[in-house]
Structure formats: C-alpha cells, structure tokens
Scaffold this motif. Sequence first.
Motif, PDB file in Angstrom:
ATOM      1  N   GLN A 258      33.089  11.500 -49.182  1.00  0.00           N
ATOM      2  CA  GLN A 258      33.250  11.145 -50.594  1.00  0.00           C
ATOM      3  C   GLN A 258      34.717  10.920 -50.939  1.00  0.00           C
ATOM      4  O   GLN A 258      35.052  10.049 -51.744  1.00  0.00           O
ATOM      5  CB  GLN A 258      32.667  12.250 -51.479  1.00  0.00           C
ATOM      6  CG  GLN A 258      31.155  12.344 -51.423  1.00  0.00           C
ATOM      7  CD  GLN A 258      30.610  13.548 -52.166  1.00  0.00           C
ATOM      8  OE1 GLN A 258      31.250  14.606 -52.193  1.00  0.00           O
ATOM      9  NE2 GLN A 258      29.441  13.424 -52.758  1.00  0.00           N
TER      10      GLN A 258
ATOM     11  N   ASP B 106      26.866   6.145 -50.497  1.00  0.00           N
ATOM     12  CA  ASP B 106      25.713   5.796 -51.322  1.00  0.00           C
ATOM     13  C   ASP B 106      24.649   6.885 -51.342  1.00  0.00           C
ATOM     14  O   ASP B 106      24.170   7.287 -52.396  1.00  0.00           O
ATOM     15  CB  ASP B 106      25.080   4.487 -50.834  1.00  0.00           C
ATOM     16  CG  ASP B 106      25.953   3.285 -51.126  1.00  0.00           C
ATOM     17  OD1 ASP B 106      26.675   3.315 -52.141  1.00  0.00           O
ATOM     18  OD2 ASP B 106      25.915   2.319 -50.350  1.00  0.00           O
ATOM     19  N   LYS B 107      24.262   7.351 -50.162  1.00  0.00           N
ATOM     20  CA  LYS B 107      23.215   8.366 -50.066  1.00  0.00           C
ATOM     21  C   LYS B 107      23.556   9.332 -48.947  1.00  0.00           C
ATOM     22  O   LYS B 107      24.203   8.967 -47.963  1.00  0.00           O
ATOM     23  CB  LYS B 107      21.852   7.724 -49.779  1.00  0.00           C
ATOM     24  CG  LYS B 107      21.296   6.877 -50.909  1.00  0.00           C
ATOM     25  CD  LYS B 107      19.917   6.348 -50.554  1.00  0.00           C
ATOM     26  CE  LYS B 107      19.335   5.507 -51.683  1.00  0.00           C
ATOM     27  NZ  LYS B 107      17.987   4.976 -51.352  1.00  0.00           N
ATOM     28  N   SER B 108      23.101  10.579 -49.100  1.00  0.00           N
ATOM     29  CA  SER B 108      23.377  11.591 -48.092  1.00  0.00           C
ATOM     30  C   SER B 108      22.358  12.712 -48.220  1.00  0.00           C
ATOM     31  O   SER B 108      21.544  12.717 -49.168  1.00  0.00           O
ATOM     32  CB  SER B 108      24.792  12.158 -48.281  1.00  0.00           C
ATOM     33  OG  SER B 108      24.828  13.041 -49.393  1.00  0.00           O
TER      34      SER B 108
ATOM     35  N   ASP C  46      21.534  14.221 -51.565  1.00  0.00           N
ATOM     36  CA  ASP C  46      20.536  13.608 -52.450  1.00  0.00           C
ATOM     37  C   ASP C  46      19.122  13.976 -52.038  1.00  0.00           C
ATOM     38  O   ASP C  46      18.210  14.012 -52.865  1.00  0.00           O
ATOM     39  CB  ASP C  46      20.699  12.084 -52.451  1.00  0.00           C
ATOM     40  CG  ASP C  46      22.102  11.658 -52.823  1.00  0.00           C
ATOM     41  OD1 ASP C  46      22.563  12.059 -53.904  1.00  0.00           O
ATOM     42  OD2 ASP C  46      22.746  10.941 -52.026  1.00  0.00           O
ATOM     43  N   ASP C  47      18.926  14.207 -50.751  1.00  0.00           N
ATOM     44  CA  ASP C  47      17.609  14.555 -50.216  1.00  0.00           C
ATOM     45  C   ASP C  47      17.809  15.511 -49.054  1.00  0.00           C
ATOM     46  O   ASP C  47      18.217  15.117 -47.957  1.00  0.00           O
ATOM     47  CB  ASP C  47      16.879  13.294 -49.752  1.00  0.00           C
ATOM     48  CG  ASP C  47      15.491  13.579 -49.200  1.00  0.00           C
ATOM     49  OD1 ASP C  47      15.094  14.770 -49.166  1.00  0.00           O
ATOM     50  OD2 ASP C  47      14.806  12.636 -48.781  1.00  0.00           O
TER      51      ASP C  47
ATOM     52  N   LYS D 172      23.361   4.185 -61.607  1.00  0.00           N
ATOM     53  CA  LYS D 172      22.225   5.104 -61.503  1.00  0.00           C
ATOM     54  C   LYS D 172      21.322   4.703 -60.355  1.00  0.00           C
ATOM     55  O   LYS D 172      20.874   5.530 -59.576  1.00  0.00           O
ATOM     56  CB  LYS D 172      21.425   5.108 -62.808  1.00  0.00           C
ATOM     57  CG  LYS D 172      20.194   6.015 -62.749  1.00  0.00           C
ATOM     58  CD  LYS D 172      19.423   5.992 -64.061  1.00  0.00           C
ATOM     59  CE  LYS D 172      18.194   6.895 -63.960  1.00  0.00           C
ATOM     60  NZ  LYS D 172      17.390   6.867 -65.208  1.00  0.00           N
ATOM     61  N   LYS D 173      21.053   3.406 -60.239  1.00  0.00           N
ATOM     62  CA  LYS D 173      20.182   2.921 -59.175  1.00  0.00           C
ATOM     63  C   LYS D 173      20.919   1.855 -58.389  1.00  0.00           C
ATOM     64  O   LYS D 173      21.282   0.816 -58.918  1.00  0.00           O
ATOM     65  CB  LYS D 173      18.892   2.346 -59.748  1.00  0.00           C
ATOM     66  CG  LYS D 173      17.908   1.875 -58.684  1.00  0.00           C
ATOM     67  CD  LYS D 173      16.603   1.390 -59.316  1.00  0.00           C
ATOM     68  CE  LYS D 173      15.601   0.950 -58.257  1.00  0.00           C
ATOM     69  NZ  LYS D 173      14.341   0.464 -58.850  1.00  0.00           N
TER      70      LYS D 173
ATOM     71  N   ARG E 234      20.831  15.331 -64.035  1.00  0.00           N
ATOM     72  CA  ARG E 234      21.134  14.828 -62.692  1.00  0.00           C
ATOM     73  C   ARG E 234      21.105  15.986 -61.711  1.00  0.00           C
ATOM     74  O   ARG E 234      21.396  17.110 -62.050  1.00  0.00           O
ATOM     75  CB  ARG E 234      22.508  14.150 -62.664  1.00  0.00           C
ATOM     76  CG  ARG E 234      22.495  12.806 -63.382  1.00  0.00           C
ATOM     77  CD  ARG E 234      23.837  12.126 -63.282  1.00  0.00           C
ATOM     78  NE  ARG E 234      24.836  12.779 -64.105  1.00  0.00           N
ATOM     79  CZ  ARG E 234      24.978  12.584 -65.416  1.00  0.00           C
ATOM     80  NH1 ARG E 234      24.186  11.766 -66.034  1.00  0.00           N
ATOM     81  NH2 ARG E 234      25.916  13.222 -66.104  1.00  0.00           N
TER      82      ARG E 234
END
Length: 322
Positions: free
Chosen positions: A16, A32-34, A37-38, A181-182, A322
């Motif tokens: 980041q 973007d994603k990691s 997030d999940d 957001k998306k 969030r």
Amino acid sequence: MSGANRRIMAEITRLQALGTNNDPSSVKYILDKSPLDDAQSNLILGRILPKSNPYNQAAFQVEVKLPAEYPFKAPEVRFITPIYHPNVDDKGKICVDLLNQSETYKPTTPLTDVIKAIANLIDSPNIEHALNAEIAAEYTQNKSAFDRKALDMMASKHIRLLKDLARIDETFQSNRLFYIKKKIDATTNDAIHDTDLTHPILIYKPEQSPYVGGEFEFEISLPLDYPSTTPRVKFRTPIYSPIVDESGALSCLPILQRWQSYPINSIQFRDILTEIDYYITHLEDVDEPHRPALLDEWKTDPVAFTKAAEQHTKELAKPQKR
C-alpha cells in the motif's frame, strides 16, 4: 493471528505504501485487492504504472498468488492486463529471476521487491530470457514495429480505464475527496456489455458547506468507444444541488459539454472529478444549471438554500459502512 498471517498483513501494508510514495524514481503501484478484503483469498491484485515508452501509456494489473507454504515457497505472478512484451507469454506468465526458488528467492524476500522486479522488467526487457522469441527478435531488430504493436494492445478502453483509475487514487489519496468504491477487475468480464459500461462507482466527500459530512455515491458511464465518446455522470445518492437533476444526472459540466473538442487522451477521469467538486461548491460560476429553481434560491435566499442542503445531506448522504 498466526505468524504467516502477520507476515502477509505486513507485506500488504508495504505494498500500500508504494501507492503513496511521491518519489518519481520509485515504482508506482496501486493495490486493488488483497486478503485484507477477503480473508479467504490468497490473491493480491494491483496495478503497475511503468515509466518507459511505450508502456507508460497504460497501467497493468498483476496478480500475485500466495501459496499455502508462503513465505517459504515463492509467490506465483501473472499479468491480468494483456501486455505485448518479450518476457510475458500469451497467458500472462512472466519470468522474474527474483522468484527463482533455487537462486534468488528467500523467505525474507518482501513482496515490494517482487513488484519492483516486475516493474523493472517491464521497463527493461530481458531479451536473453525471453518467453516469446518472436517478440524478442522484433524488439531488437525492429523497435518501431514493436512499439506500434505494444501501443495497439494498450489502446483498448479497458487498459486506458485502469490507468485513469490509478491516477484517481494518486490524485486524491491525501484528502479522500473522491475514492473508488467499485473498481474494474480485469480477471472478470462483468464490465463488458454490448451497450454502455457503467464503471467505476465512486464516493464523493465534499469538504465545504453545506455538504460537509455527507458521502455521495455516483457512477460514470463509459461508452464502448471511450474516450472518443463523452462519458455520463449520474449521482446515486440524491444531492441538493442546481447542477444535478432529480434523476441524479449531471451533464452541465463544461468538461463534458466540450468533451468532443478535446484531443483524445488529453483529459482524464480526475479532470471530471475536479470539475464536479468545483461547480458543486462554486455556484457563482454555474451558467446552465439542471435545476434553475435551486440556483435562484441560492442567489435570493442563501440561508434557506444552505439549511435545506444541510438537512438533505444529513438525511440522505450518511457515511457508508466499510
């Protein structure tokens, strides 16, 4: 939290930080994603913004897959965004010396070094270890043809959009005036339709009265031939503003009205966002409002306008969880 999970969390924090480094000599990378997030996912998705021609015309999404044995086993890396490059095959596989388990990869190797190695390889191809011999030969023997084909591959709206989104993250990272957001995920085709593409979805957090404290969600609709055709902006969260009509549409921005007159690639998403904030908070410069009655109210009874806008914001633009 296990030691492996703590290591992954620390690595993500370092990734980041690459997106907030303003040193022009450093690698530009937008996470973007990691697994943050999940927690069930072992995938890290992020965009690399190369520095060299011709690749600096786009942003390239890269997937880093962490094996169960990580960090004792090297991560697997592949390009999600297509790239015309000697060291990347047609499935996105990339050969990075750093990830060679027997030679250079160690359990202490940080993921930031992996990203930096990929970015450096994009900018400086390793012809001796090319995965595509034909492209490598073209790179050394006919660079102009190579550059033209690389640019042709980067000309798609999808790749242009990835770069525009990365620029949004860079521009507004300090004040979070706008945030995404998306985001488009290049691993899926859910953004591809026969008509318009509605991406991305963003959040606007005004810093000036009467909208302070509100979070307004809006979307930008992109025609299939973006950026040649004008995007459309629509607020999903109602906002008490003369420049946004009752349905949420916002088309009176000068940048949108003059879109066709600008050279392609001369304007970006962030320019649209800058105008949204300016004209919502500087009504004195609005000439063609969608709701003239609200502009008249602001001119003739600013106290009433401010009170109504504040109440509207408090009731309908509550901060999102969030």
